[in-house]
Design a protein around this motif. Sequence first.
Motif, PDB file in Angstrom:
ATOM      1  N   LEU A 403      51.768  44.973  43.229  1.00 38.04           N
ATOM      2  CA  LEU A 403      51.026  44.089  44.128  1.00 38.04           C
ATOM      3  C   LEU A 403      52.093  43.370  44.682  1.00 38.04           C
ATOM      4  N   ASN A 404      52.251  43.180  46.038  1.00 41.63           N
ATOM      5  CA  ASN A 404      53.061  42.338  46.835  1.00 41.63           C
ATOM      6  C   ASN A 404      52.693  41.196  47.568  1.00 41.63           C
ATOM      7  N   SER A 405      51.284  41.295  47.905  1.00 42.42           N
ATOM      8  CA  SER A 405      50.624  40.122  48.365  1.00 42.42           C
ATOM      9  C   SER A 405      49.166  40.526  48.315  1.00 42.42           C
ATOM     10  N   ILE A 406      48.289  39.316  48.072  1.00 40.83           N
ATOM     11  CA  ILE A 406      46.785  39.538  48.519  1.00 40.83           C
ATOM     12  C   ILE A 406      46.210  38.477  48.992  1.00 40.83           C
ATOM     13  N   GLU A 407      44.976  38.416  49.838  1.00 40.23           N
ATOM     14  CA  GLU A 407      44.604  37.358  50.449  1.00 40.23           C
ATOM     15  C   GLU A 407      43.064  37.580  50.591  1.00 40.23           C
ATOM     16  N   LEU A 423      32.174  35.961  39.845  1.00 39.50           N
ATOM     17  CA  LEU A 423      32.294  36.500  41.051  1.00 39.50           C
ATOM     18  C   LEU A 423      31.382  37.789  41.514  1.00 39.50           C
ATOM     19  N   LYS A 424      30.542  37.571  42.539  1.00 35.13           N
ATOM     20  CA  LYS A 424      29.676  38.786  42.959  1.00 35.13           C
ATOM     21  C   LYS A 424      30.536  39.638  43.999  1.00 35.13           C
ATOM     22  N   THR A 425      31.095  38.954  44.959  1.00 33.71           N
ATOM     23  CA  THR A 425      31.762  39.543  45.952  1.00 33.71           C
ATOM     24  C   THR A 425      33.088  38.741  46.172  1.00 33.71           C
ATOM     25  N   MET A 426      34.260  39.485  46.619  1.00 31.90           N
ATOM     26  CA  MET A 426      35.496  38.709  46.778  1.00 31.90           C
ATOM     27  C   MET A 426      36.266  39.703  47.863  1.00 31.90           C
ATOM     28  N   PRO A 427      36.194  39.727  49.256  1.00 30.89           N
ATOM     29  CA  PRO A 427      36.796  40.518  50.086  1.00 30.89           C
ATOM     30  C   PRO A 427      38.213  40.065  50.340  1.00 30.89           C
ATOM     31  N   VAL A 428      39.033  41.064  50.020  1.00 31.87           N
ATOM     32  CA  VAL A 428      40.573  40.896  50.206  1.00 31.87           C
ATOM     33  C   VAL A 428      41.279  41.800  51.044  1.00 31.87           C
ATOM     34  N   ARG A 429      42.377  41.377  51.048  1.00 31.68           N
ATOM     35  CA  ARG A 429      43.373  42.200  51.889  1.00 31.68           C
ATOM     36  C   ARG A 429      44.651  42.171  51.170  1.00 31.68           C
ATOM     37  N   TYR A 430      45.410  43.278  50.843  1.00 31.14           N
ATOM     38  CA  TYR A 430      46.767  43.281  50.070  1.00 31.14           C
ATOM     39  C   TYR A 430      47.661  44.432  50.254  1.00 31.14           C
TER      40      TYR A 430
END
Length: 433
Positions: A403-407, A423-430
């Motif tokens: 994993l290089n990055s996650i936001e 947590l129920k939902t956690m939308p991420v970009r990675y």
Amino acid sequence: MNSETLKSVEPVVPEDIARIVVSGKSYAHDDVIYPAFKWLRGNMPLGKAYLDEYDPIWLVTKYDDVMEISRDADTYKNGIHNVLLQTRESDEFTRKMMNGKIRSLNSLAFMDAHEHKTYRDITAKWFMPNLIKRYEQRIREIAKESVDEFFALGGECDFVKDFALYYPLRVIMDLIGIPREDEAIMLKLTQELFAGEDPDERREGVDLGPDAVARAWHATMMEFYDYFRGLSAERQKNPKDDLISLIANHRVDGERIDEAHEFDYYIAVATAGHDTTSTAASGGVLGLIQYPEQFDLLKSDIGLVDKFVTESIRWTTPIKHFMRTASRDVELRGQLIHKNDRLMLCYPSANRDPDRFTDPDAFVIDRRPNQHLAFGNGLHMCLGQHLARLDMRILFQELIPRLNSIELTGTPKFIEATFTSGLKTMPVRYTGG
């Protein structure tokens, strides 16, 4: 002494604070529940809450008090009353369904003394670190498979719903002996059992009302029973190297365990065995996102993964409370606790007690010391803690190097529940691969 006189000499928690602590909605909002706990620790660390819908309860919010109660299982009992906080109406429904008993699950958390030892001994050796370690290779295979699936999602996903819920579920199903094709039903029933207060997760077809949580719990339990009845019968005929076979064929005083205790054992292990781990894992990733210097630290030294796991569990504290009932008059923090008084052990508050943890609200992966209470302590220390730590360690050993990055790409949402919540939902970009 009448109740009004008694209340006048007791530290009575303000109603607005008390309602925050007993409301499932509060645990979905850190900016609501943690300020309430902070107020209690600073102003009324051991206070009594009087709310019309509930029995009077002592709110225990300091680390040392939670520890003292946890270590004194002779004084503070699990089996006298419901070990989970419910409304009076839900407790009454439970008694009606359980032939007068207040126990809603025949699991270790609801037991005391000899009964607790008898049933803990069935699986205690199986959960010891030296025996759990024999499954490490199989767990790593599941972790590698899960991480591959994560990166195949294309760089954006809901970290909870698309990933974190499934890895620990697959591990526990594999060890218990539940077929992979039943993954969806196990996940559905777990969420319905633990999230009866949450409008998005609660069981369908249960009318809302003051006893709705207990009615949903009972209906879900019966569906679990129907599921495990067939597996148990099959393992009695053809045992395998799994937990269902171990429990289904165990004898107590020469007799098989009765159906209620047997099936409830499966339910407790199958649900808590993955739900709390997915909560801690997804919460730990949120910690890395909110504290990017901690992500960089872990990336630079994967040897810190064990400390990261410990801090993730403390910071998230998946199990929010257990209840205890005083078996005798006892003094705690200079306050007289009367026999049969009920006490709510507020684990998230204890795990953010500034007298025990420096900068307790921060996510610090190399925190020292970090003797949190998320697994409890004493007689009722979590049986599956070593498996949970191993699950998470292996997962992040496989995930973090790739994993290089996650936001975040949206606002995380939490489950509304007073017992287990995360947590129920956690939308991420990675990025990575």
